[in-house]
Design an enzyme around this catalytic site. Sequence first.
Site, PDB file in Angstrom:
ATOM      1  N   HIS A 127       0.839  -1.202   0.000  1.00 33.15           N
ATOM      2  CA  HIS A 127       0.000   0.000   0.000  1.00 33.15           C
ATOM      3  C   HIS A 127       0.872   1.249   0.000  1.00 33.15           C
ATOM      4  O   HIS A 127       0.632   2.190  -0.774  1.00 33.15           O
ATOM      5  CB  HIS A 127      -0.911  -0.016   1.226  1.00 33.15           C
ATOM      6  CG  HIS A 127      -1.632   1.271   1.480  1.00 33.15           C
ATOM      7  ND1 HIS A 127      -2.907   1.531   1.007  1.00 33.15           N
ATOM      8  CD2 HIS A 127      -1.261   2.391   2.163  1.00 33.15           C
ATOM      9  CE1 HIS A 127      -3.280   2.745   1.375  1.00 33.15           C
ATOM     10  NE2 HIS A 127      -2.297   3.286   2.086  1.00 33.15           N
ATOM     11  N   GLU A 128       1.885   1.266   0.857  1.00 30.93           N
ATOM     12  CA  GLU A 128       2.770   2.430   0.923  1.00 30.93           C
ATOM     13  C   GLU A 128       3.589   2.581  -0.359  1.00 30.93           C
ATOM     14  O   GLU A 128       3.797   3.700  -0.846  1.00 30.93           O
ATOM     15  CB  GLU A 128       3.699   2.318   2.137  1.00 30.93           C
ATOM     16  CG  GLU A 128       2.982   2.280   3.477  1.00 30.93           C
ATOM     17  CD  GLU A 128       2.076   3.481   3.717  1.00 30.93           C
ATOM     18  OE1 GLU A 128       2.326   4.546   3.129  1.00 30.93           O
ATOM     19  OE2 GLU A 128       1.117   3.344   4.501  1.00 30.93           O
ATOM     20  N   HIS A 131       1.508   4.311  -2.923  1.00 33.02           N
ATOM     21  CA  HIS A 131       1.536   5.776  -2.810  1.00 33.02           C
ATOM     22  C   HIS A 131       2.751   6.347  -3.532  1.00 33.02           C
ATOM     23  O   HIS A 131       2.665   7.372  -4.211  1.00 33.02           O
ATOM     24  CB  HIS A 131       1.611   6.188  -1.334  1.00 33.02           C
ATOM     25  CG  HIS A 131       0.298   6.202  -0.620  1.00 33.02           C
ATOM     26  ND1 HIS A 131      -0.807   6.883  -1.075  1.00 33.02           N
ATOM     27  CD2 HIS A 131      -0.077   5.616   0.568  1.00 33.02           C
ATOM     28  CE1 HIS A 131      -1.803   6.728  -0.227  1.00 33.02           C
ATOM     29  NE2 HIS A 131      -1.391   5.963   0.775  1.00 33.02           N
ATOM     30  N   GLU A 184      -5.933   7.028  -1.086  1.00 30.82           N
ATOM     31  CA  GLU A 184      -5.860   5.859  -0.214  1.00 30.82           C
ATOM     32  C   GLU A 184      -6.466   4.639  -0.904  1.00 30.82           C
ATOM     33  O   GLU A 184      -5.907   3.536  -0.844  1.00 30.82           O
ATOM     34  CB  GLU A 184      -6.583   6.135   1.107  1.00 30.82           C
ATOM     35  CG  GLU A 184      -5.888   7.143   1.992  1.00 30.82           C
ATOM     36  CD  GLU A 184      -4.483   6.719   2.387  1.00 30.82           C
ATOM     37  OE1 GLU A 184      -4.275   5.519   2.646  1.00 30.82           O
ATOM     38  OE2 GLU A 184      -3.597   7.579   2.418  1.00 30.82           O
TER      39      GLU A 184
END
Length: 268
Positions: A127-128, A131, A184
Amino acid sequence: MKMDIAMLAAAAVFAVAATGCRTVPITGRTQLMLSSDASEREMGATAYGEYKAQTKPSADASQQALLARVGAAVKDAAGDTGFEWEFTVLQSDEVNAFCLPGGKVAVYTGIMSKFANEAELACVVAHEVGHAIARHGGERMSWSQLQAIGTLGLSLVGCSDQVQQVYGIGTQYGILLPYSRSHESEADLIGLYLMAKAGYDPQASVAFWKRFGTGNSSKIGELASTHPCDETRVKNLSEHMDEAKALYQKCAKKRGLGVAMANGRPTS
């Protein structure tokens, strides 16, 4: 004269928005991008150094080794980004993780203690990483710049402080916060695909968010939040699970759930 200035300001905003576009990897979304990749990386590296100076890395070698293994797998799944990736476990009770521009990833020991297995750690790391490769930080800065240009335009044409305040609130809740929530959700989707390509069972993402979540379960609260509510997050991940499973099945090296974890450490 004021009208001419306002029209020129509006034209400048539209011109900037039209020329500063980029396509997000994996999702293919067109995004506004006014900052350069090089400047973002420089800011990310500087901020990362400051974080590590303020919050010391974990002294637990097993935690650092596990994150390094997961980070390497997810990084390889992301392909050639040109980033100088770093993955560090930071000693803090804060239940969080972050990735700064240029691929600087940190996971706090507080959230390490919430993982049941390696695949759940991969879910958060991916997930990071999502980003980072989507350059969400640069996109947020770009929209903030446009908001500032709009405020300046209102000031130049003599609009009252009240009008400028309404504009600020309107753009914050009507544009910036929704964009933050969409970032997100996009990072969730990119991360889901990356963890699957890295060989981790993508179903671990849903299991993790169902158990952990953010505590943001209210749709009303979501309107004023930077993150989607837990229910929305799980629903979005579940809707794309078939595609993620297909990527997982194609992966040559399947890691499944990886090693089990307890109290923030691998159990074997």
